[in-house]
Design a protein around this motif. Structure first.
Motif, PDB file in Angstrom:
ATOM      1  N   LYS A 141       1.346  -1.056   0.600  1.00  0.00           N
ATOM      2  CA  LYS A 141      -0.091   0.063  -0.095  1.00  0.00           C
ATOM      3  C   LYS A 141       0.585   1.183   0.086  1.00  0.00           C
ATOM      4  CE  LYS A 141      -3.787   0.440   0.951  1.00  0.00           C
ATOM      5  NZ  LYS A 141      -4.649   1.120   0.008  1.00  0.00           N
ATOM      6  N   TYR A 142       0.183   2.424  -0.296  1.00  0.00           N
ATOM      7  CA  TYR A 142       1.143   3.239  -0.837  1.00  0.00           C
ATOM      8  C   TYR A 142       1.021   4.548   0.830  1.00  0.00           C
ATOM      9  CZ  TYR A 142       2.777   8.197  -2.065  1.00  0.00           C
ATOM     10  OH  TYR A 142       3.461   9.628  -2.256  1.00  0.00           O
ATOM     11  N   VAL A 143       2.917   5.286   0.897  1.00  0.00           N
ATOM     12  CA  VAL A 143       2.819   5.698   2.046  1.00  0.00           C
ATOM     13  C   VAL A 143       2.508   6.917   1.861  1.00  0.00           C
ATOM     14  CG1 VAL A 143       4.064   5.955   4.636  1.00  0.00           C
ATOM     15  CG2 VAL A 143       3.235   3.882   4.107  1.00  0.00           C
ATOM     16  N   ILE A 187       2.588   2.072  -6.016  1.00  0.00           N
ATOM     17  CA  ILE A 187       2.567   2.714  -7.292  1.00  0.00           C
ATOM     18  C   ILE A 187       2.046   2.338  -8.101  1.00  0.00           C
ATOM     19  CG2 ILE A 187       2.502   4.924  -8.660  1.00  0.00           C
ATOM     20  CD1 ILE A 187       4.532   6.073  -5.887  1.00  0.00           C
ATOM     21  N   HIS A 188       0.821   2.431  -8.548  1.00  0.00           N
ATOM     22  CA  HIS A 188       0.683   1.577 -10.247  1.00  0.00           C
ATOM     23  C   HIS A 188       1.572   2.800 -11.347  1.00  0.00           C
ATOM     24  CE1 HIS A 188      -2.872  -1.124  -8.901  1.00  0.00           C
ATOM     25  NE2 HIS A 188      -3.384   0.662  -8.460  1.00  0.00           N
ATOM     26  N   SER A 219      -8.895   1.943  -4.242  1.00  0.00           N
ATOM     27  CA  SER A 219      -7.995   0.939  -3.748  1.00  0.00           C
ATOM     28  C   SER A 219      -6.932   2.031  -2.868  1.00  0.00           C
ATOM     29  CB  SER A 219      -7.224   0.204  -3.502  1.00  0.00           C
ATOM     30  OG  SER A 219      -5.870   0.032  -4.672  1.00  0.00           O
ATOM     31  N   GLY A 220      -7.458   3.225  -3.057  1.00  0.00           N
ATOM     32  CA  GLY A 220      -6.502   3.848  -2.282  1.00  0.00           C
ATOM     33  C   GLY A 220      -4.951   4.674  -2.653  1.00  0.00           C
ATOM     34  N   ASN A 221      -4.435   3.562  -4.086  1.00  0.00           N
ATOM     35  CA  ASN A 221      -2.918   3.400  -4.628  1.00  0.00           C
ATOM     36  C   ASN A 221      -3.054   4.447  -6.003  1.00  0.00           C
ATOM     37  OD1 ASN A 221      -3.415   1.173  -2.683  1.00  0.00           O
ATOM     38  ND2 ASN A 221      -1.111   1.085  -3.093  1.00  0.00           N
TER      39      ASN A 221
END
Length: 398
Positions: A220-222, A256-257, A278-280
């Protein structure tokens, strides 16, 4: 055909339902007596229930979705009942009716009464009337595979274009919120405003979200991960011949995509940034110019938006990097992108006169010489500088 009579009592209703289930188990072919009897029984049962049970029984699609939520099921869990993933999506979106074969499997499989499933679904007005359906570039979208599972001709696609487009646009959460009428409030658009096809842009945005939805990231991105130092570390991957692929792996490891999707006609896009369901963060590049230096600058520009501007208020940043008169936000992103690739305090661009000088500076900065040469060509406004040297391509990496 068995003896059929009007349903006037609870006993008649129960007998009719029992007979209906028996006929469904036969799975009779169309245009047979059994199939005609099944259709007639279903009609009589529905008419009786409308009068006898004034409280409406659940809509069949809503009943299926309720059972999915109860049992923690996702769309792919329904494939055995529907036959394919595309049919699951079409039924749940209301663009395909439940077949008798589906009902026969769903009723015992999900524990939903057959008399609920045989009802006509509520017709939801998902076909927006303020959409110019003819403005979509459906021929190009078909060629690119935007319409999953559709193998028909362009003539057939045009005949069912509204249905297919509606299915495509609703394949991602909030897909309809990207329509052109809302663009000004849902995106920061860097453009020359030259005949941009806003419907092609809408389709491209949905395609990006589709691809991000299908891609499983390892993390998940921070928030705060992307900053100037992080971007400089990424830039040094350009030194490798496999730099673009390494960049994608690097972004993915940090949640990150990186989506590569060619622009559609009359969109003039180089890249974009958005947030997935999903929030990324999603960085999307079109590779409009098949040049390695363009790839790295476009990538850094979009990452700069993540570092500086993505705060939950803007849904999209859409960039035509050829656009003149960039606003303050775009100027900030340009500046951070340039600084990440060639830091102002460590470069000596004015002194670079020939191919050897390019190689030496690139080696010193540990970046691709194409980036150095590309910056010099840009600043001198002379794309013939260094001749055929340092003109590596990028599309083949993806």
């Amino acid at each position: 055909m068995g003896h059929i009579k009007l349903i006037k009592s609870t006993q008649d209703h129960e007998q009719a339902l029992a007979r209906l289930m028996l006929l469904m188990d036969l799975d009779s072919a169309p245009d047979t007596a059994e199939n005609d009897e099944l259709d007639l029984l279903a009609f009589l049962i529905e008419k009786y229930e409308e009068e006898a049970f004034p409280i409406e029984s659940p809509d069949p699609i809503e009943a299926i979705k309720f059972r999915m939520e109860q049992q923690g099921l996702i769309k792919k869990d329904l494939v055995p009942y529907f036959g394919s993933a595309s049919k699951v999506t079409e039924v749940l979106n209301g663009t395909r009716s439940l077949s008798l074969k589906m009902i026969r499997k769903l009723s015992p499989g999900l524990g939903i009464s057959a008399d609920v499933l045989i009802k006509e679904p509520c017709q939801k007005d998902t076909i927006s009337k303020d959409v110019d359906w003819d403005a979509f570039p459906i021929s190009e979208m078909r060629t690119r595979g935007y319409f999953e599972g559709f193998n028909g001709s362009i003539k057939e696609l045009k005949e069912y274009s509204i249905e297919k487009l509606n299915l495509f646009l609703t394949s991602v959460p909030n897909g309809f919120s990207l329509k052109p009428a809302l663009l000004r409030t849902t995106a920061h658009l860097r453009s020359n405003d030259k005949e941009t096809n806003s419907y092609a842009l809408w389709a491209w945005q949905v395609r990006i979200l589709q691809k991000a939805q299908e891609e499983l990231l390892p993390a998940k991105y921070v928030k705060g991960t992307v900053d100037a130092n992080w971007m400089k570390t990424l830039a040094q991957l350009s030194w490798s011949d496999q730099g673009p692929k390494l960049a994608k792996e690097f972004l993915n490891r940090h949640g990150i995509h990186l989506i590569i999707e060619a622009h559609l006609p009359k969109t003039y896009l180089d890249g974009a940034v958005c947030i997935s369901a999903s929030g990324n963060p999603v960085v999307a590049l079109t590779l409009r110019y098949d040049k390695l230096d363009n790839f790295w600058f476009s990538l850094m520009h979009e990452l700069a938006h993540i570092a500086l501007h993505v705060d939950g208020n803007e849904t999209w940043f859409l960039d035509n990097l050829d656009a003149e008169g960039a606003d303050e936000i775009e100027q900030e992103a340009d500046a951070l992108a340039q600084e990440s690739l060639i830091p102002s305090g460590s470069s000596s661009l004015p002194e670079v006169k020939d191919v050897d000088c390019v190689q030496k500076l690139a080696s010193k900065l540990h970046i691709s010489p194409c980036i150095v040469a590309g910056r010099i060509r840009y600043e001198r406004n002379d794309h013939s500088t260094f001749g055929k040297a340092f003109r590596d391509k990028v599309r083949s990496h993806f």
